[in-house]
Design a protein around this motif. Structure first.
Motif, PDB file in Angstrom:
ATOM      1  N   GLY A  93      -3.218 -14.966 -25.003  1.00 43.65           N
ATOM      2  CA  GLY A  93      -4.306 -14.349 -24.177  1.00 43.65           C
ATOM      3  C   GLY A  93      -4.599 -15.091 -22.562  1.00 43.65           C
ATOM      4  O   GLY A  93      -5.457 -15.896 -21.767  1.00 43.65           O
ATOM      5  N   ASP A  94      -3.644 -16.047 -22.072  1.00 42.98           N
ATOM      6  CA  ASP A  94      -2.796 -16.035 -21.258  1.00 42.98           C
ATOM      7  C   ASP A  94      -3.045 -15.708 -19.827  1.00 42.98           C
ATOM      8  O   ASP A  94      -1.648 -14.913 -19.408  1.00 42.98           O
ATOM      9  N   LEU A  95      -3.943 -15.041 -19.445  1.00 43.51           N
ATOM     10  CA  LEU A  95      -4.027 -14.015 -17.717  1.00 43.51           C
ATOM     11  C   LEU A  95      -3.339 -14.232 -17.432  1.00 43.51           C
ATOM     12  O   LEU A  95      -2.385 -14.062 -16.221  1.00 43.51           O
ATOM     13  N   PRO A  96      -3.400 -15.882 -16.466  1.00 45.35           N
ATOM     14  CA  PRO A  96      -2.649 -16.737 -15.266  1.00 45.35           C
ATOM     15  C   PRO A  96      -1.293 -16.418 -15.464  1.00 45.35           C
ATOM     16  O   PRO A  96      -0.379 -15.853 -14.624  1.00 45.35           O
ATOM     17  N   ARG A  97      -0.750 -17.215 -16.332  1.00 46.39           N
ATOM     18  CA  ARG A  97       0.862 -16.760 -16.888  1.00 46.39           C
ATOM     19  C   ARG A  97       1.304 -15.285 -16.920  1.00 46.39           C
ATOM     20  O   ARG A  97       2.568 -15.123 -16.605  1.00 46.39           O
ATOM     21  N   LEU A  98       0.371 -14.582 -17.299  1.00 41.77           N
ATOM     22  CA  LEU A  98       0.401 -13.317 -17.569  1.00 41.77           C
ATOM     23  C   LEU A  98       1.059 -12.640 -16.195  1.00 41.77           C
ATOM     24  O   LEU A  98       2.096 -11.507 -15.958  1.00 41.77           O
ATOM     25  N   THR A 143       5.141 -11.417 -14.901  1.00 40.49           N
ATOM     26  CA  THR A 143       5.457 -10.570 -14.282  1.00 40.49           C
ATOM     27  C   THR A 143       6.418 -10.093 -13.475  1.00 40.49           C
ATOM     28  O   THR A 143       7.238  -9.072 -13.022  1.00 40.49           O
ATOM     29  N   SER A 144       6.110 -11.269 -12.350  1.00 45.15           N
ATOM     30  CA  SER A 144       6.150 -10.776 -11.142  1.00 45.15           C
ATOM     31  C   SER A 144       7.117 -11.044 -10.011  1.00 45.15           C
ATOM     32  O   SER A 144       7.817 -12.164 -11.165  1.00 45.15           O
ATOM     33  N   ILE A 145       7.774 -10.162  -9.552  1.00 47.77           N
ATOM     34  CA  ILE A 145       9.672 -10.211  -8.865  1.00 47.77           C
ATOM     35  C   ILE A 145       9.931 -11.645  -8.593  1.00 47.77           C
ATOM     36  O   ILE A 145      10.781 -12.245  -8.963  1.00 47.77           O
ATOM     37  N   VAL A 146       9.162 -12.375  -7.818  1.00 46.54           N
ATOM     38  CA  VAL A 146       9.366 -13.173  -6.969  1.00 46.54           C
ATOM     39  C   VAL A 146       7.969 -14.224  -7.823  1.00 46.54           C
ATOM     40  O   VAL A 146       6.838 -13.733  -7.577  1.00 46.54           O
ATOM     41  N   THR A 147       8.531 -15.672  -7.944  1.00 45.15           N
ATOM     42  CA  THR A 147       7.561 -16.214  -8.147  1.00 45.15           C
ATOM     43  C   THR A 147       8.098 -17.756  -7.628  1.00 45.15           C
ATOM     44  O   THR A 147       8.613 -18.719  -8.054  1.00 45.15           O
ATOM     45  N   ASP A 148       7.097 -17.299  -6.144  1.00 44.34           N
ATOM     46  CA  ASP A 148       7.417 -18.827  -5.774  1.00 44.34           C
ATOM     47  C   ASP A 148       5.602 -19.186  -4.997  1.00 44.34           C
ATOM     48  O   ASP A 148       4.822 -18.931  -6.250  1.00 44.34           O
ATOM     49  N   SER A 149       6.102 -20.324  -4.916  1.00 44.88           N
ATOM     50  CA  SER A 149       4.266 -21.495  -5.201  1.00 44.88           C
ATOM     51  C   SER A 149       4.343 -22.220  -4.171  1.00 44.88           C
ATOM     52  O   SER A 149       4.792 -22.279  -3.106  1.00 44.88           O
ATOM     53  N   ASP A 200       1.042  -3.668 -14.429  1.00 42.75           N
ATOM     54  CA  ASP A 200      -0.471  -3.869 -14.563  1.00 42.75           C
ATOM     55  C   ASP A 200      -1.219  -3.747 -15.338  1.00 42.75           C
ATOM     56  O   ASP A 200      -2.320  -4.598 -14.598  1.00 42.75           O
ATOM     57  N   MET A 201      -1.119  -4.209 -16.512  1.00 43.49           N
ATOM     58  CA  MET A 201      -2.243  -6.548 -16.499  1.00 43.49           C
ATOM     59  C   MET A 201      -2.503  -7.363 -15.148  1.00 43.49           C
ATOM     60  O   MET A 201      -3.772  -7.855 -14.901  1.00 43.49           O
ATOM     61  N   ALA A 202      -1.325  -7.365 -14.814  1.00 40.73           N
ATOM     62  CA  ALA A 202      -1.584  -8.206 -13.830  1.00 40.73           C
ATOM     63  C   ALA A 202      -2.346  -7.823 -12.269  1.00 40.73           C
ATOM     64  O   ALA A 202      -2.256  -8.436 -12.427  1.00 40.73           O
ATOM     65  N   GLU A 203      -2.423  -6.644 -12.566  1.00 42.07           N
ATOM     66  CA  GLU A 203      -2.740  -6.211 -10.911  1.00 42.07           C
ATOM     67  C   GLU A 203      -4.179  -6.316 -11.239  1.00 42.07           C
ATOM     68  O   GLU A 203      -5.047  -6.098 -10.851  1.00 42.07           O
ATOM     69  N   LEU A 204      -4.521  -6.711 -12.914  1.00 42.98           N
ATOM     70  CA  LEU A 204      -6.221  -6.348 -12.982  1.00 42.98           C
ATOM     71  C   LEU A 204      -6.781  -7.609 -12.969  1.00 42.98           C
ATOM     72  O   LEU A 204      -8.118  -8.174 -13.551  1.00 42.98           O
ATOM     73  N   VAL A 205      -5.834  -8.882 -12.944  1.00 42.26           N
ATOM     74  CA  VAL A 205      -6.427 -10.182 -13.406  1.00 42.26           C
ATOM     75  C   VAL A 205      -6.882 -10.608 -12.049  1.00 42.26           C
ATOM     76  O   VAL A 205      -6.738 -10.926 -11.051  1.00 42.26           O
TER      77      VAL A 205
END
Lengths: 417, 120
Positions: free
Chosen positions: A184-189, A193-199, A269-274
């Motif tokens: 149930g970890d939405l932020p990590r979800l 999934t994104s191709i680029v994970t920058d911060s 798709d779920m990431a879009e909904l976060v």
């Protein structure tokens, strides 16, 4: 069984059947299609810019070897104008990393790319062999994971490179989606999934150009192109590839091969909904998640343990839920408070999203949400010859599951094994 | 499952001698389970007691019983078949194109088992 002709050229004998669409292809068409799809991923996401310097995180394993080979091919074929190099981490494990580093050295010659090796000993003053000699085999993966996270960034910084690509494939992403879904970890979800994970806190971005490539096709690409790669298991977690999240993914693939990309798609798709505020409040950088799975060996074990833990939590939740009927009923007419109330009840499983301010470690200057970064905290413990439990307290709330949960998993694994 | 005897008439001959030799390769980390040897030459009976030819299923059983010294059989086989995540190539073609475990072995076949489960 009569040989089937290739779906594309209709001439040669098909040797592979693609998991994503069951197309039967010959060797040449398969290699071509595989490369073209990675190219499409790269162009559709505008992953690189001309002249960009890119470091390939290289372990000598199948994924990073295929990544290096494909990027070299595409860079030349489509004139990306990239300046590619290989970046490897030497954890200092005799009989494991020294062998695979030999493979990376050969790859550097084969692909004519410069190679930079960053060692734990030079960065931290400890090799993993020394860490294990001190803390034992139990829990040593925690040290390795925390150290690796920084080591790739530091290696890139040393080279003045701001983009590190890793060999994470569709199976890895699907596995991460499943894990985060179960937790149930939405932020990590959403980040995973994104191709680029920058911060925002780091000027080095990470990306995974093979995120849509099936592990199966990566292995077949390496096989049919006769790439020189090294497969091994870390000597400190020899049974790692029995991880149950991995097993689940592979079992699903067996029944319905398209499942893997479908899970990746569902994750996106779920990431879009976060909601943005949850994404924004995400603690630490997404690379954290990857670094825990960064080494193939830790992969299975860690995530397997997590999975078992999650299954137990889910079962507990279910049991708790049945006892909570009366508490929940009155709130049902008011949807929002009910959600909150649930959170309160299941406090132990629901992660509250923390707002974290990123700063730098007072000791080493690396990005950290704490005064002292985790690597330095672990090092302090090592240097003081303290047992790891003291370190766990010291780490506090930062990155809840990668610190304390990981510790607990290690205990569990140890007990189980 | 039909065999391509009309295309490959030689395939029937060695049966007269009562044995069938194939080459088996383990890669992707699987060699660790097989005495760290990548290539193995395996000789099987050309006809089984039920009169049938040896299949991949038969080969698997044979490998686990006679070639694999590692105790951890489950890392290679699960539920009487190859563990999911291990690819099988029959003469360089994905075994899914050849009938998987039901494929009947031909003399001099090259069978490759590649693990996708190991890391770098």
């Amino acid at each position: 069984m009569a040989p089937s002709p290739c779906f594309h050229c209709q001439t040669n004998r098909a040797v592979i059947i693609r998991p994503k669409n069951r197309e039967k292809l010959c060797r040449t068409c398969f290699i071509n299609v595989f490369e073209t799809e990675v190219h499409e991923t790269i162009t559709s996401t505008s992953l690189f810019y001309p002249g960009e310097r890119v470091a390939i995180g290289a372990s000598g394993g199948k994924d990073s070897t295929v990544l290096a080979s494909v990027l070299k091919t595409l860079n030349e074929r489509y004139n990306y104008g990239l300046d590619l190099c290989l970046l490897s981490i030497d954890e200092g494990i005799k009989g494991y990393r020294d062998d695979s580093l030999e493979t990376v050295k050969r790859n550097a010659e084969q692909y004519e790319m410069p190679l930079e090796i960053v060692g734990y000993d030079e960065l931290y003053g400890w090799t993993m062999d020394q860490v294990v000699a001190q803390v034992g085999k139990k829990g040593n993966c925690t040290y390795c994971g925390v150290f690796r996270r920084q080591a790739l960034d530091r290696g890139a910084a040393r080279l003045g490179i701001k983009h590190v690509v890793t060999g994470h494939n569709a199976d890895d992403v699907a596995e991460t989606v499943m894990m985060n879904l179960l937790r149930g970890d939405l932020p990590r979800l959403s980040r995973g999934t994104s191709i680029v994970t920058d911060s925002a806190a780091s000027d080095i971005k990470r990306s995974k150009p093979l995120k849509y490539a099936y592990e199966k096709e990566i292995v077949l690409y390496a096989h049919h192109k006769q790439l020189d790669y090294f497969s091994t298991e870390c000597i400190y977690s020899p049974e790692a590839f029995r991880g149950s999240a991995r097993t689940l993914i592979k079992d699903l693939e067996k029944i319905r091969p398209s499942s893997i990309l479908d899970i990746v798609k569902s994750g996106e798709d779920m990431a879009e909904l976060v909601p943005a505020e949850i994404k924004g409040k995400a603690c630490a950088r997404a690379a954290d998640d990857e670094s825990t799975g960064g080494c193939g060996s830790q992969n299975g074990r860690t995530r397997g343990g997590e999975m078992a833990e999650m299954e137990k939590k889910l079962a507990d939740d279910e049991a708790a839920e049945s006892r909570e009927v009366e508490i929940k009923l009155p709130a049902q007419s008011v949807p929002l408070p009910r959600k909150k109330q649930n959170k309160g009840i299941k406090g132990s499983t629901q992660k509250t999203i923390k707002t974290q301010t990123m700063g730098t470690c007072e000791r080493c200057g690396y990005i950290s949400s704490q005064k002292i970064c985790k690597a330095c905290t672990l090092l302090e413990g090592l240097n003081k010859n303290r047992p790891k439990t003291a370190i766990e307290v010291g780490v506090g709330l930062e990155d809840e599951e990668s610190s304390s949960t990981l510790m607990r998993q290690m205990e569990r694994v140890q007990l189980g094994g | 499952m039909t065999t391509d005897t009309e295309i490959n008439p030689e395939s029937a001959r060695p049966e007269a001698h009562g044995s069938l030799s194939v080459t088996v390769e383990f890669t992707g980390g699987l060699e660790m389970l097989f005495s760290n040897e990548r290539k193995h030459s395996v000789t099987l009976p050309a006809r089984l007691s039920d009169g049938g030819r040896p299949s991949i299923s038969f080969l698997l059983e044979y490998l686990v019983k006679n070639v694999m010294k590692d105790e951890r059989k489950e890392l290679f086989m699960l539920e009487d078949n190859v563990r999911p995540g291990i690819l099988v190539l029959i003469n360089d073609a994905d075994w899914e194109l050849e009938g998987e475990e039901k494929y009947e072995l031909q003399p001099a076949d090259n069978i490759v088992f590649v693990s996708t489960l190991h890391g770098g």
